[in-house]
Enzyme design. Structure first.
Site, short mmCIF file in Angstrom:
data_model
loop_
_atom_site.label_atom_id
_atom_site.label_comp_id
_atom_site.label_asym_id
_atom_site.label_seq_id
_atom_site.Cartn_x
_atom_site.Cartn_y
_atom_site.Cartn_z
N LYS A 97 -24.24 -67.31 -40.02
CA LYS A 97 -23.64 -66.66 -41.19
C LYS A 97 -24.58 -65.57 -41.66
O LYS A 97 -25.79 -65.79 -41.75
CB LYS A 97 -23.49 -67.72 -42.30
CG LYS A 97 -22.81 -67.21 -43.53
CD LYS A 97 -21.30 -67.28 -43.42
CE LYS A 97 -20.60 -66.54 -44.54
NZ LYS A 97 -20.51 -65.08 -44.28
N LYS A 142 -32.41 -69.32 -45.41
CA LYS A 142 -31.69 -69.28 -46.69
C LYS A 142 -30.57 -70.33 -46.74
O LYS A 142 -30.42 -71.04 -47.74
CB LYS A 142 -31.09 -67.87 -46.85
CG LYS A 142 -30.58 -67.55 -48.22
CD LYS A 142 -29.85 -66.20 -48.22
CE LYS A 142 -30.76 -65.06 -47.80
NZ LYS A 142 -30.05 -63.75 -47.90
N LYS A 183 -26.84 -62.00 -38.51
CA LYS A 183 -26.83 -60.72 -39.25
C LYS A 183 -26.32 -59.64 -38.33
O LYS A 183 -26.41 -59.75 -37.11
CB LYS A 183 -28.26 -60.36 -39.69
CG LYS A 183 -28.30 -59.40 -40.85
CD LYS A 183 -28.07 -60.14 -42.15
CE LYS A 183 -28.20 -59.28 -43.37
NZ LYS A 183 -28.36 -60.12 -44.57
N THR A 192 -24.51 -62.86 -55.70
CA THR A 192 -25.94 -62.73 -55.39
C THR A 192 -26.72 -62.53 -56.69
O THR A 192 -27.74 -63.20 -56.94
CB THR A 192 -26.19 -61.56 -54.42
OG1 THR A 192 -25.33 -61.73 -53.29
CG2 THR A 192 -27.63 -61.50 -53.97
N ASN A 244 -24.99 -53.62 -55.71
CA ASN A 244 -24.22 -54.77 -56.17
C ASN A 244 -25.11 -55.83 -56.83
O ASN A 244 -24.90 -56.20 -57.98
CB ASN A 244 -23.43 -55.34 -54.98
CG ASN A 244 -22.69 -56.61 -55.35
OD1 ASN A 244 -23.31 -57.63 -55.60
ND2 ASN A 244 -21.37 -56.55 -55.41
N SER A 296 -20.09 -67.27 -50.40
CA SER A 296 -19.42 -67.01 -49.11
C SER A 296 -18.97 -68.32 -48.49
O SER A 296 -17.87 -68.42 -47.94
CB SER A 296 -20.38 -66.30 -48.14
OG SER A 296 -20.39 -64.92 -48.35
#
Ligand code: GLU
Length: 429
Positions: A69, A93, A105, A189, A220, A357
């Site tokens: 992810k 993470k 990623k 986030t 963001n 997510s």
């Protein structure tokens, strides 16, 4: 630091945490190598008729704990080593957040600000078709990252669904809500970082009105964490974007700055009443100057390698919350720790995005959608719980919060690896 070293430097941090981590050496050896790396070239027909070829990457670092992810970034500085480092951080993470994913990623080396919207859509659909056999709802799930957004994720979902001839909302997260996105993903986030700050506020007994904050990066994540903190009474005295920053000791009105920036793409010191914005006093500062301001809380929310051996000695903020991925290099970590600076690490501090997510993916699989309050409450629960785990580990073992977060993550990854057997187990047969 040379760009090629980013992945090498990132995995070197494993060694610092190993002393405290309950993990078999074999499992660590696996984490030093990404599981799969894909490099593609993406031909795009530009608006003027020319063909331009862009380079893109998708890396699956480790999938022991679940499908890989992680976001996709569009940035001129994207390199393979950077994408590998970002995928490695995602592995840690997801383990720190305790969500059932490994790390991945993606990135395309491009300056999206130079592309028209149609060119951006063609680039996204082209990239998706090149990685369509690599990603998937059960294997590798992209999301937004630097300079990509919900609309880009919507194009990705649409293109993937066309290629596989079935609607597949779970292939990507951070989608627009009408296409299967989750409530609360947009500010997740920033909100996750805000919950970390609130946890430390309670532990240290801060009064928000006494606390000054500088935010590097007004994208963001930076905008939302600044907004939430200001609503609580924190004074946001400096913010910056890629072109530079503004500083005012009295603090800025964040919704006004967001309105102006999102309309004109330029960061300006303004106060808005409705749609009318007027200029307010501010000093113009550089990104480097922002990092060295005399504030209580520094929030790097831009790119990696901002606090380095060169400027760490000048950082005055006693608390650093890493909203960006990898903003602090290891040599800077040493200098900050000698000065007694508390650094709340990226793998914890910015885990709110991937956590929501995960909620989005769960909702897509269930076909049943949650309210924004449910999303906020579940996110708060995870951030507060994992912050406390990291904090208590750091205090009881005398480590930095980063080493504590790495050690906890390694323990969780190690449990997953060992449950399939390691040399220790097989030699016992
Ligand atoms: N790009 C974000 C990150 O670095 C979010 C990843 C995701 O939601 O999968 O954490």
């Amino acid at each position: 630091m040379s760009d090629n070293d980013i992945f090498g430097q990132a995995i070197a941090r494993l060694d610092e945490a190993l002393e405290f981590a309950d993990i078999d050496r074999e499992a660590v050896a696996r984490l030093r190598h990404p599981k799969q790396v894909l490099e593609v070239s993406i031909p795009v027909r530009m608006d003027n008729g020319d063909l331009q070829i862009f380079t893109g990457y998708r890396v699956r670092h480790d999938d022991t704990r679940g499908p890989t992810k992680g976001g996709i970034r569009y940035h001129p500085g994207v390199t393979l080593s950077e994408v590998k480092a970002l995928a490695f951080w995602m592995t840690l993470k997801c383990a720190v957040a305790g969500i059932p994913y490994g790390g991945g990623k993606g990135g395309v080396t491009v300056n999206p600000k130079e592309l028209s919207r149609l060119e951006l859509e063609r680039l996204t659909r082209g990239f998706t078709s090149q990685i369509a056999d690599f990603i998937g709802p059960e294997t590798d799930i992209p999301a937004p990252d630097v300079y990509t957004n919900a609309m880009v994720m919507g194009w990705l979902m649409d293109e993937y669904s066309k290629i596989h001839r079935k609607r597949s909302p779970g292939v990507v997260t951070g989608k627009p809500i009408p296409l299967g996105g989750s409530q609360g993903r947009e500010d997740a986030t920033g909100r996750g970082a805000y919950y970390c700050i609130k946890s430390l506020e309670a532990a240290e007994g801060w009064r928000p009105g006494d606390m000054t904050v500088a935010v590097q990066g007004f994208g963001n994540a930076g905008q939302h964490v600044a907004r939430l903190l200001q609503e609580d009474g924190y004074k946001i005295v400096a913010v910056s974007d890629s072109k530079g920053g503004i500083h005012n000791c009295e603090g800025f009105d964040i919704p006004s700055l967001c309105t102006a920036k999102n309309e004109t793409r330029v960061l300006r010191a303004v106060y808005c009443h409705g749609s009318v914005c007027e200029l307010v006093d501010a000093d113009v500062i550089s990104n480097e100057e922002l990092l060295e301001l005399d504030v209580d809380i520094l929030i790097p929310a831009a790119l990696e390698n901002q606090i380095t051996g060169r400027n760490a000695g000048q950082i005055k903020a006693p608390y650093v919350f890493e909203v960006a991925n990898g903003p602090t290099t290891s040599d800077a970590d040493q200098i900050l720790s000698q000065k007694g600076t508390t650094v709340v690490p990226d793998v914890l501090c910015n885990a709110g995005g991937v956590t929501v997510s995960y909620f989005e993916w769960v909702q897509n699989r269930g076909g049943f959608y949650w309210t924004v309050d449910e999303v906020h409450e579940r996110l708060r629960e995870i951030m507060v719980r994992e912050f406390a785990e990291v904090w208590n580990f750091a205090k009881s073992r005398g480590t930095s919060p980063r080493t504590a977060a790495y050690a906890l993550a390694l323990g969780r990854i190690g449990d997953a690896v060992e449950s399939q057997g390691t040399a220790r187990y097989f030699a016992g047969n």
